[in-house]
Design a protein around this motif. Sequence first.
Motif, PDB file in Angstrom:
ATOM      1  N   ARG A 108       0.830  -1.213   0.000  1.00 18.21           N
ATOM      2  CA  ARG A 108       0.000   0.000   0.000  1.00 18.21           C
ATOM      3  C   ARG A 108       0.860   1.256   0.000  1.00 18.21           C
ATOM      4  NH1 ARG A 108      -4.387  -2.191   4.475  1.00 18.21           N
ATOM      5  NH2 ARG A 108      -5.643  -3.446   3.027  1.00 18.21           N
ATOM      6  N   LEU A 109       1.949   1.241   0.783  1.00 23.05           N
ATOM      7  CA  LEU A 109       2.864   2.381   0.785  1.00 23.05           C
ATOM      8  C   LEU A 109       3.438   2.624  -0.608  1.00 23.05           C
ATOM      9  CD1 LEU A 109       5.125   2.137   3.978  1.00 23.05           C
ATOM     10  CD2 LEU A 109       3.653   4.049   3.341  1.00 23.05           C
ATOM     11  N   ALA A 110       3.830   1.540  -1.269  1.00 23.52           N
ATOM     12  CA  ALA A 110       4.397   1.661  -2.617  1.00 23.52           C
ATOM     13  C   ALA A 110       3.362   2.241  -3.581  1.00 23.52           C
ATOM     14  CB  ALA A 110       4.888   0.308  -3.106  1.00 23.52           C
ATOM     15  N   LEU A 111       2.137   1.749  -3.517  1.00 24.67           N
ATOM     16  CA  LEU A 111       1.071   2.261  -4.382  1.00 24.67           C
ATOM     17  C   LEU A 111       0.840   3.748  -4.155  1.00 24.67           C
ATOM     18  CD1 LEU A 111      -1.735  -0.463  -4.368  1.00 24.67           C
ATOM     19  CD2 LEU A 111      -0.507   0.404  -6.377  1.00 24.67           C
ATOM     20  N   GLU A 112       0.767   4.142  -2.896  1.00 24.40           N
ATOM     21  CA  GLU A 112       0.495   5.541  -2.558  1.00 24.40           C
ATOM     22  C   GLU A 112       1.597   6.479  -3.028  1.00 24.40           C
ATOM     23  OE1 GLU A 112       0.027   5.361   1.647  1.00 24.40           O
ATOM     24  OE2 GLU A 112      -1.883   4.267   1.538  1.00 24.40           O
ATOM     25  N   ASN A 113       2.817   5.952  -3.159  1.00 24.77           N
ATOM     26  CA  ASN A 113       3.965   6.796  -3.504  1.00 24.77           C
ATOM     27  C   ASN A 113       4.504   6.551  -4.906  1.00 24.77           C
ATOM     28  OD1 ASN A 113       4.960   8.396  -0.915  1.00 24.77           O
ATOM     29  ND2 ASN A 113       4.136   6.429  -0.232  1.00 24.77           N
ATOM     30  N   GLY A 114       3.779   5.791  -5.719  1.00 26.40           N
ATOM     31  CA  GLY A 114       4.171   5.588  -7.109  1.00 26.40           C
ATOM     32  C   GLY A 114       5.431   4.777  -7.306  1.00 26.40           C
ATOM     33  N   ALA A 115       5.725   3.893  -6.359  1.00 29.85           N
ATOM     34  CA  ALA A 115       6.907   3.041  -6.482  1.00 29.85           C
ATOM     35  C   ALA A 115       6.512   1.690  -7.057  1.00 29.85           C
ATOM     36  CB  ALA A 115       7.573   2.852  -5.122  1.00 29.85           C
ATOM     37  N   SER A 116       7.318   1.153  -7.953  1.00 33.40           N
ATOM     38  CA  SER A 116       7.053  -0.199  -8.455  1.00 33.40           C
ATOM     39  C   SER A 116       7.365  -1.211  -7.356  1.00 33.40           C
ATOM     40  CB  SER A 116       7.861  -0.484  -9.721  1.00 33.40           C
ATOM     41  OG  SER A 116       9.247  -0.384  -9.488  1.00 33.40           O
ATOM     42  N   ILE A 117       6.696  -2.364  -7.439  1.00 29.43           N
ATOM     43  CA  ILE A 117       6.726  -3.344  -6.354  1.00 29.43           C
ATOM     44  C   ILE A 117       7.477  -4.591  -6.788  1.00 29.43           C
ATOM     45  CG2 ILE A 117       5.270  -4.848  -4.920  1.00 29.43           C
ATOM     46  CD1 ILE A 117       3.062  -2.622  -5.347  1.00 29.43           C
ATOM     47  N   GLY A 118       8.417  -5.028  -5.945  1.00 28.10           N
ATOM     48  CA  GLY A 118       9.179  -6.223  -6.245  1.00 28.10           C
ATOM     49  C   GLY A 118       9.216  -7.179  -5.078  1.00 28.10           C
ATOM     50  N   ALA A 119       9.399  -8.455  -5.382  1.00 26.88           N
ATOM     51  CA  ALA A 119       9.570  -9.472  -4.352  1.00 26.88           C
ATOM     52  C   ALA A 119      11.039  -9.539  -3.941  1.00 26.88           C
ATOM     53  CB  ALA A 119       9.104 -10.828  -4.873  1.00 26.88           C
ATOM     54  N   HIS A 120      11.252  -9.742  -2.636  1.00 27.25           N
ATOM     55  CA  HIS A 120      12.610  -9.801  -2.088  1.00 27.25           C
ATOM     56  C   HIS A 120      12.761 -11.124  -1.335  1.00 27.25           C
ATOM     57  CE1 HIS A 120      16.400  -8.194  -0.930  1.00 27.25           C
ATOM     58  NE2 HIS A 120      16.090  -7.855   0.307  1.00 27.25           N
ATOM     59  N   PRO A 121      12.866 -12.234  -2.080  1.00 25.12           N
ATOM     60  CA  PRO A 121      12.928 -13.556  -1.441  1.00 25.12           C
ATOM     61  C   PRO A 121      14.291 -13.847  -0.838  1.00 25.12           C
ATOM     62  CG  PRO A 121      13.155 -13.784  -3.811  1.00 25.12           C
ATOM     63  CD  PRO A 121      12.902 -12.333  -3.556  1.00 25.12           C
ATOM     64  N   GLY A 122      14.279 -14.590   0.259  1.00 26.76           N
ATOM     65  CA  GLY A 122      15.528 -14.979   0.901  1.00 26.76           C
ATOM     66  C   GLY A 122      15.412 -16.364   1.499  1.00 26.76           C
ATOM     67  N   PHE A 123      16.472 -16.787   2.179  1.00 21.12           N
ATOM     68  CA  PHE A 123      16.436 -18.071   2.865  1.00 21.12           C
ATOM     69  C   PHE A 123      15.433 -18.032   4.018  1.00 21.12           C
ATOM     70  CE2 PHE A 123      20.999 -18.704   1.348  1.00 21.12           C
ATOM     71  CZ  PHE A 123      20.645 -19.696   0.437  1.00 21.12           C
ATOM     72  N   ASN A 124      14.927 -19.206   4.388  1.00 21.81           N
ATOM     73  CA  ASN A 124      13.974 -19.322   5.495  1.00 21.81           C
ATOM     74  C   ASN A 124      14.758 -19.192   6.803  1.00 21.81           C
ATOM     75  OD1 ASN A 124      11.728 -19.743   6.988  1.00 21.81           O
ATOM     76  ND2 ASN A 124      11.350 -21.837   6.309  1.00 21.81           N
ATOM     77  N   ASP A 125      15.023 -17.952   7.207  1.00 16.86           N
ATOM     78  CA  ASP A 125      15.981 -17.683   8.282  1.00 16.86           C
ATOM     79  C   ASP A 125      15.632 -16.387   9.007  1.00 16.86           C
ATOM     80  OD1 ASP A 125      18.293 -17.724   9.890  1.00 16.86           O
ATOM     81  OD2 ASP A 125      19.506 -16.723   8.354  1.00 16.86           O
ATOM     82  N   ILE A 126      14.486 -16.371   9.670  1.00 15.15           N
ATOM     83  CA  ILE A 126      14.087 -15.195  10.451  1.00 15.15           C
ATOM     84  C   ILE A 126      15.148 -14.879  11.498  1.00 15.15           C
ATOM     85  CG2 ILE A 126      12.439 -14.383  12.196  1.00 15.15           C
ATOM     86  CD1 ILE A 126      11.173 -14.122   9.578  1.00 15.15           C
ATOM     87  N   TRP A 127      15.657 -15.914  12.176  1.00 17.38           N
ATOM     88  CA  TRP A 127      16.620 -15.730  13.264  1.00 17.38           C
ATOM     89  C   TRP A 127      17.863 -14.961  12.779  1.00 17.38           C
ATOM     90  CZ3 TRP A 127      16.428 -17.026  18.454  1.00 17.38           C
ATOM     91  CH2 TRP A 127      17.627 -16.955  19.157  1.00 17.38           C
ATOM     92  N   GLY A 128      18.350 -15.319  11.609  1.00 22.36           N
ATOM     93  CA  GLY A 128      19.571 -14.694  11.091  1.00 22.36           C
ATOM     94  C   GLY A 128      19.320 -13.605  10.073  1.00 22.36           C
ATOM     95  N   PHE A 129      18.050 -13.184   9.911  1.00 19.94           N
ATOM     96  CA  PHE A 129      17.675 -12.137   8.959  1.00 19.94           C
ATOM     97  C   PHE A 129      18.133 -12.486   7.538  1.00 19.94           C
ATOM     98  CE2 PHE A 129      17.716  -7.652   7.310  1.00 19.94           C
ATOM     99  CZ  PHE A 129      16.376  -7.381   7.544  1.00 19.94           C
ATOM    100  N   GLY A 130      18.182 -13.792   7.245  1.00 17.26           N
ATOM    101  CA  GLY A 130      18.534 -14.220   5.899  1.00 17.26           C
ATOM    102  C   GLY A 130      19.971 -13.987   5.513  1.00 17.26           C
TER     103      GLY A 130
END
Length: 257
Positions: free
Chosen positions: A52-74
Motif C-alpha cells: 500500500r505504501l508503494a502504491l500511494e507513492n508511485g513506487a514499483s513493487i518487487g519481491a525480495h525472497p531470501g532463505f527461510n531464516d528469520i533468526w539470522g535475517f537471511g
Amino acid sequence: MQGQINLNADMGESFGKWKIGNDAELIRIIRSANVACGFHAGDATVMTETVRLALENGASIGAHPGFNDIWGFGRRQIQMNARDLEYMITYQIGALQAIANAAGAKVSHVKPHGALNNMAHHDATIAEAVARGIRAADRELIFVANACSEMVKAGHQLGLKVAEEAYVDRTYSDTGLMTSRSLPGAMITDPAQAARQVLSFIEEQAIITPSGKRIHSAIRSFCTHGDEPTAVAVASHVRKELERNGIAVLPLTEMRF
C-alpha cells in the motif's frame, strides 16, 4: 553520463511487533520497493502495508525472497538442493503476487536477499535456480541482479529482463562482490560518500573498488538497505545529487530494457 537510473530499497522487513527501518520515509525517496516475503523477514500484514505504501507513492513493487531464516535475517548461508531453491523462490513471489493483487497492484521485479544474493553472485547453479524460480512465477518479471554476477548471465539465458544493480551504501572488493560486513569500511553511512560512489559508477559504467579497480557493468539500478539507520539520509542525498546532475530517477517499470 546516462540520463536515467532506478533507486530501489529493501523494505517490509519488520515482523510482528518488531519494527525495522523507516519505510514510510524511505518510500518517498526511492522508486522501487523490494518487499520481504516472509522467509527472512516480513509477514502478511507487513507485506500488505508495504504494498500500500508503494502504491500511494508511485513506487514499483518487487519481491525480495531470501532463505527461510528469520533468526539470522537471511544473512546466514544455507545449502539447498537447486530444485528446492527454485520452488522456494516461486513460492515467495507468489505470496507477494497474491497480496499485491488484492490491493490492485502488480509485482514487477524480483531481487534476492542477503546470503542467497551473495551465494548466487558467483555460483552458477544457485543463480540458475533463482532465475528459473522467477520465470516460473512470471516470465515478464524483471530480475534485479548484482552487477557482474552469475545471476545476470542466468537471467539473460532464460530470456528474463535483467536490471544490473549496485549498492548506494556498500563498498566493493576487487572480485566484484560487496565487501564483507565483517570488514571495516563495508558500509557507507556518509551521504556525500554514497552520492560520489553512485555518480562515479554511472559515469564509468563500472563497479569501482577502493583500490581503484574498475569492473565494467551496465548498471540500471542502485539499492539502499532499508534496515540501516542512515538509509533515509543517504538515499535522500543520493537522489538529490542524481537529479542535480540531470539524471531522471524512475521506477523499474518505466526503465527501458
